[in-house]
Design an enzyme around this catalytic site. Structure first.
Site, short mmCIF file in Angstrom:
data_model
loop_
_atom_site.label_atom_id
_atom_site.label_comp_id
_atom_site.label_asym_id
_atom_site.label_seq_id
_atom_site.Cartn_x
_atom_site.Cartn_y
_atom_site.Cartn_z
N SER A 186 10.51 -0.49 -33.66
CA SER A 186 10.34 0.35 -34.82
C SER A 186 11.05 -0.28 -36.00
CB SER A 186 10.90 1.76 -34.56
OG SER A 186 10.68 2.60 -35.68
N HIS A 188 6.77 1.32 -42.95
CA HIS A 188 7.17 1.67 -41.58
C HIS A 188 6.15 1.08 -40.62
CE1 HIS A 188 6.13 4.46 -38.20
NE2 HIS A 188 7.39 4.24 -37.90
N GLY A 220 19.04 11.32 -26.08
CA GLY A 220 20.36 10.71 -26.05
C GLY A 220 20.35 9.27 -26.49
#
Length: 292
Positions: free
Chosen positions: A90, A104, A250
């Site tokens: 990403s 992006h 997480g």
């Protein structure tokens, strides 16, 4: 299914993109390798206060876990409670010059047992619109998909619908392509499509950067850039699936939130001046349009 081949491609793509961006900016990326106690890890590469980029992040991550987080399992209840393996590259680039658009790109792979799919895409967020740039970006997105079949119209429309701020009633930018849940034909076909999208990022964006990076600007343009960047923040924190998945699973917070612009500004009930370049962005570019 070959997760190792996917991960090897993602790390190689990260190297190639970072090298291309360093060649343009003149400053080197900082590299942070990290591990996740629950399983997996990644490498975050960040450039801040460079010659061109105010902030640029190009990240590869692999997150493994015993049970899907709510953002993923809500739409796929059959996978709830199953072990998973999610990996992706990403990137978000925030140039300093307001005439250079934010961009992006993401390519990713998910598997849980014998279930797997690919996702990804890229989209452009200009602050000052240029038809030449929009046509080039969308044409390159089309080229990335062309040899795999009739995907472009669907993925272009999906991007327009996905990168839309519902609470504002406006798109984040001028779109590009977006896809998810891709498991067409066979693994090699779907993997090849994802790879092609990733490999077309540099030709889609860098020539735009080269055209606009020397355009003079002043305080007015920087203020408008900061105002529109606030929309970027709103989308990422409210709607973006990757951000939600990363935080709920997480993931490494610093790496997830490197997509945020270093400076943004919110104004109350602001409207662009009629006939201005800022108003032109809303009128001619922040609308769904077939650029190619």
């Amino acid at each position: 299914m070959n997760p190792r081949a996917v991960h090897d491609f993602l790390t190689g793509l990260q190297n190639r993109i970072v090298a291309a961006l360093e060649a343009e900016d003149g400053k080197r990326f900082r590299t942070d390798a990290w591990k996740r106690s629950e399983g997996g890890g990644g490498e975050t590469r960040v450039l801040e206060e460079g010659g061109i980029f105010e902030r640029a992040g190009v990240n590869v991550s692999r997150v493994q876990g015993k049970a899907l987080p709510p953002s993923a399992s809500a739409s796929r209840p059959q996978l709830a409670g199953r072990a998973y393996d999610a990996m992706g590259l990403s990137l978000v680039l925030h140039p300093r010059n307001p005439y250079c658009p934010t961009v992006h790109m993401n390519v990713r792979f998910f598997s849980a047992g014998d279930t797997w799919w690919f996702g990804g895409g890229m989209d452009l967020t200009p602050y000052y619109g240029f038809a030449e740039d929009a046509k080039h970006f969308h044409s390159t997105c089309r080229d990335a998909l062309e040899r795999f079949g009739d995907y472009h119209a669907r993925y272009k429309r999906w991007c327009d619908e996905y990168f839309f701020l519902k609470h504002r009633g406006e798109p984040r930018g001028i779109g590009g392509i977006f896809f998810d849940d891709l498991a067409d034909k066979d693994f090699d076909h779907s993997f090849g499509l994802m790879c092609s999208v990733g490999e077309h990022f540099v030709p889609a964006y860098v020539s735009i950067l080269q055209r606009r990076k020397g355009t003079p600007y002043g305080d007015r343009e920087r203020a408008f850039q900061a105002y529109r960047r606030a929309r970027y923040v709103e989308f990422n924190l409210v709607y973006d699936r990757g951000t939600l998945f990363g935080l709920q699973s997480g993931g490494r917070t610093e790496s997830i939130l490197v997509s945020m612009p270093p400076r943004a500004e919110w104004r109350y009930a602001w409207k662009p001046e009629p006939g201005s370049a800022e108003e032109k962005l809303y009128r001619e570019f922040l609308v769904a349009k077939d650029w190619v």
